[in-house]
Design a protein around this motif. Sequence first.
Motif, PDB file in Angstrom:
ATOM      1  N   LEU A   1      24.685 -13.145   1.152  1.00  8.71           N
ATOM      2  CA  LEU A   1      23.363 -12.584   1.445  1.00  8.71           C
ATOM      3  C   LEU A   1      23.335 -11.098   1.137  1.00  8.71           C
ATOM      4  N   GLY A   2      24.342 -10.367   1.595  1.00  8.76           N
ATOM      5  CA  GLY A   2      24.358  -8.926   1.377  1.00  8.76           C
ATOM      6  C   GLY A   2      24.436  -8.553  -0.087  1.00  8.76           C
ATOM      7  N   ILE A   3      25.310  -9.219  -0.833  1.00 15.73           N
ATOM      8  CA  ILE A   3      25.446  -8.915  -2.264  1.00 15.73           C
ATOM      9  C   ILE A   3      24.155  -9.231  -3.010  1.00 15.73           C
ATOM     10  N   LEU A   4      23.552 -10.360  -2.692  1.00 14.10           N
ATOM     11  CA  LEU A   4      22.315 -10.734  -3.370  1.00 14.10           C
ATOM     12  C   LEU A   4      21.164  -9.800  -3.007  1.00 14.10           C
ATOM     13  N   ILE A   5      21.155  -9.281  -1.785  1.00 17.21           N
ATOM     14  CA  ILE A   5      20.138  -8.295  -1.416  1.00 17.21           C
ATOM     15  C   ILE A   5      20.322  -7.026  -2.240  1.00 17.21           C
TER      16      ILE A   5
ATOM     17  N   VAL B   1      11.526 -12.115  -3.274  1.00 17.90           N
ATOM     18  CA  VAL B   1      12.899 -12.195  -3.769  1.00 17.90           C
ATOM     19  C   VAL B   1      13.870 -12.084  -2.598  1.00 17.90           C
ATOM     20  N   TYR B   2      13.593 -11.158  -1.681  1.00 20.64           N
ATOM     21  CA  TYR B   2      14.446 -11.021  -0.492  1.00 20.64           C
ATOM     22  C   TYR B   2      14.396 -12.279   0.369  1.00 20.64           C
ATOM     23  N   THR B   3      13.208 -12.822   0.568  1.00 24.42           N
ATOM     24  CA  THR B   3      13.104 -14.016   1.406  1.00 24.42           C
ATOM     25  C   THR B   3      13.763 -15.221   0.732  1.00 24.42           C
ATOM     26  N   LEU B   4      13.720 -15.277  -0.602  1.00 25.25           N
ATOM     27  CA  LEU B   4      14.435 -16.343  -1.307  1.00 25.25           C
ATOM     28  C   LEU B   4      15.937 -16.238  -1.049  1.00 25.25           C
ATOM     29  N   VAL B   5      16.455 -15.016  -1.069  1.00 23.66           N
ATOM     30  CA  VAL B   5      17.874 -14.806  -0.773  1.00 23.66           C
ATOM     31  C   VAL B   5      18.187 -15.286   0.643  1.00 23.66           C
TER      32      VAL B   5
ATOM     33  N   ALA C   1       0.821  -1.209   0.000  1.00 23.30           N
ATOM     34  CA  ALA C   1       0.000   0.000   0.000  1.00 23.30           C
ATOM     35  C   ALA C   1       0.854   1.259   0.000  1.00 23.30           C
ATOM     36  N   SER C   2       2.173   1.086   0.184  1.00 25.73           N
ATOM     37  CA  SER C   2       3.082   2.229   0.198  1.00 25.73           C
ATOM     38  C   SER C   2       3.774   2.425  -1.142  1.00 25.73           C
ATOM     39  N   LYS C   3       4.272   1.330  -1.714  1.00 23.09           N
ATOM     40  CA  LYS C   3       4.937   1.408  -3.019  1.00 23.09           C
ATOM     41  C   LYS C   3       5.051   0.014  -3.604  1.00 23.09           C
ATOM     42  N   GLU C   4       5.081  -0.041  -4.934  1.00 25.84           N
ATOM     43  CA  GLU C   4       5.088  -1.322  -5.628  1.00 25.84           C
ATOM     44  C   GLU C   4       6.361  -2.119  -5.382  1.00 25.84           C
ATOM     45  N   ASP C   5       7.409  -1.470  -4.880  1.00 28.39           N
ATOM     46  CA  ASP C   5       8.662  -2.172  -4.596  1.00 28.39           C
ATOM     47  C   ASP C   5       8.475  -3.318  -3.609  1.00 28.39           C
ATOM     48  N   ALA C   6       7.414  -3.248  -2.813  1.00 31.40           N
ATOM     49  CA  ALA C   6       7.160  -4.306  -1.831  1.00 31.40           C
ATOM     50  C   ALA C   6       6.931  -5.649  -2.499  1.00 31.40           C
ATOM     51  N   ALA C   7       6.636  -5.651  -3.791  1.00 28.79           N
ATOM     52  CA  ALA C   7       6.474  -6.911  -4.517  1.00 28.79           C
ATOM     53  C   ALA C   7       7.753  -7.735  -4.513  1.00 28.79           C
ATOM     54  N   LEU C   8       8.876  -7.105  -4.162  1.00 27.03           N
ATOM     55  CA  LEU C   8      10.158  -7.808  -4.125  1.00 27.03           C
ATOM     56  C   LEU C   8      10.356  -8.630  -2.856  1.00 27.03           C
ATOM     57  N   LEU C   9       9.426  -8.593  -1.925  1.00 26.18           N
ATOM     58  CA  LEU C   9       9.604  -9.334  -0.672  1.00 26.18           C
ATOM     59  C   LEU C   9       9.928 -10.807  -0.911  1.00 26.18           C
TER      60      LEU C   9
END
Length: 641
Positions: free
Chosen positions: A364-368, A234-238, A224-232
């Motif tokens: 983890l950091g690089i992939l994030i 991807v982050y959890t996969l990392v 509800a704040s920004k469409e970037d949240a759709a990346l969650l």
Amino acid sequence: MKEKRREALFFFANGHDVCQDLTDFPGYLMALSSNRFLILAAVLTALAVCLFLPGMGGGFIFDDKPNIVTNANLHVTHLDSESLFYAAYSFEPGRGSRALPMLTFALDHLRGGLDARVFKSTNLLIHALTTLALAFFLRQLLILNQWAPRRAAIAALVLAFLWAIHPLQVSSVLYIVQRMQTLCTLFMVLALWAYLLMRQAQCEGNRSRLYAVLLGLFWALGMASKEDAALLPVYTLVIELTVFRFAAARPVLAAVWRWGYLFLAIVGVLVYVFVAIPQYWHSGAYAGRDFSSYERLLTQGRVLSMYLQQILLPLPDSMPFYYDDLVVSRGWFQPLSTVLAWLALLGLAMWAVVWLHKRPLFSLGILIFFAGHVLTSNIFNLELAFEHRNQIPMMGVLISLADLTVLAFQYLRLRCGPLTVALLGAVLCILGAATVMRAYSWGDPLRFAEKSVELAPDSGRSWLMLGSVYADRSGLDPRSPWFPLAISTSVSGARRTQSAPLMVNVVTFKTIAGQVVEADWDRLLLRMRVVPMSAENVNILWVLLGNAEKGIPVDERKLLELMEIVSSRTSLAPGEYLRIGAYIHNDSMQPSKALSYLKTAVKVSEPGDPDIARMMEQLSAAGRGDWVEELRMVKPDGGRG
């Protein structure tokens, strides 16, 4: 039964059982979950927020104005559901998306009107909350990566503080409209923290339902704040690839995680190949841009390298805010830095993959970092670069730096003594000083505009801002000493950057001063025939038309020529054609030219458009029945219910 559980939890590269390690430190865990960590985090957060205070007086800039200042739906004066509803869904570029930040803008207006300091104070609060959440997330992450709890707590505080005071954050926090990003970042950090707790509970065989609910709630708020949240995902996969390795106490649950992420990855690839690429990978996908989707992708290699440089070497003079002067990569060797940047990024990605098991925290950091740019550095039709896109990627870079620091200490057999503490203190002081310097430049519109031109002399937007500040200070009074500065700045900027918006300011300011000549108009019209028809360039027509409607003596013949240029090079909305037609019919010396625009308005309108029906009625009342008949022939049901 107990032995099976221990076997299921054996998922770290160095062969340790994380859940068993955690049980070795019950006293530390109790201490670290007490108020002590929270108090320390709160103190550091307060200190970090203070560094941004010199920038509180800078006012509204750039996209703040259309989204906040001139967005009447946000200007609520009392609390009622209808006003708040329209305010929340008033983000026009996103067709009503980003409802949560828009709602907070409305609440800021309710308590302080259009006082930019009120809006910035809310941004500072969001930044503070994100810093606190990040400290707890990082502590949990480091403990799960088998850092001793006390060391993890200290490192989490230091990393969160580094993130909070980084000079790159100034534009995210003090650029008011980027609350959309900072609010999204807050909920993403909270969601990732909930994810860590949920997965840890599943590894230990404990209940995780509460954390799952919190994860879903924070993700929804992020969306509800920004469409970037759709990346969650991807982050959890990392996180799964580097921390949990899809493990769980129950083998069935572990299988669900493995196959679930595989399914999501396949779906993501299919959506990208069969939806995103057909929509954005063609010549007409980037209307209004001076680059193609291929060129945008090539350029992003240099953009990502620039971001890394800004994060690792945060010199304020390397952060100009405006990046419209960024050179587009037209090929792998145009410029040469394109291929070099992509080779460097490829090497960094391969490094992360090779160390996936050896140093999972580094990977983890690089992939994030890369995951955080999946959307903004892809083929989608966005601006080439913006600093706020690094809020979450910067977290990844800092995590990798922390792991490399630990590796260096281990390799060199160093101990953390007074010299190390002093060195860290010096780094924090330098970083904080850079942030204060940058925030100070944001604290005054003229200071910010002059600094922007100094850092980005080829940016049309920086020159445009400087000229606009001079014009605002003059009150558009030609007798003011500020007004000649507005003219000379616009002339100099237009000459250097060939910016069409600067050229229209030259025409406008000189018209007000009675100094405009035909050559000023000719330069503008010639430029409008070749520039991309971006929203910024199309808006030139509405600026001049608005000036004419306000009584400024705009050259009618040149304005009509500009209308023809714009309407022939891009498609307008029905209401925009109607506005042009109304001006020509009512206020120009050539009213007959209005008919063609009115016909186009009818042609592109929806059946039963009330604005078209109203226009027909007005024409009939004005004795233009012949026009009405012609217009009805364009679309027989135009203007009818």
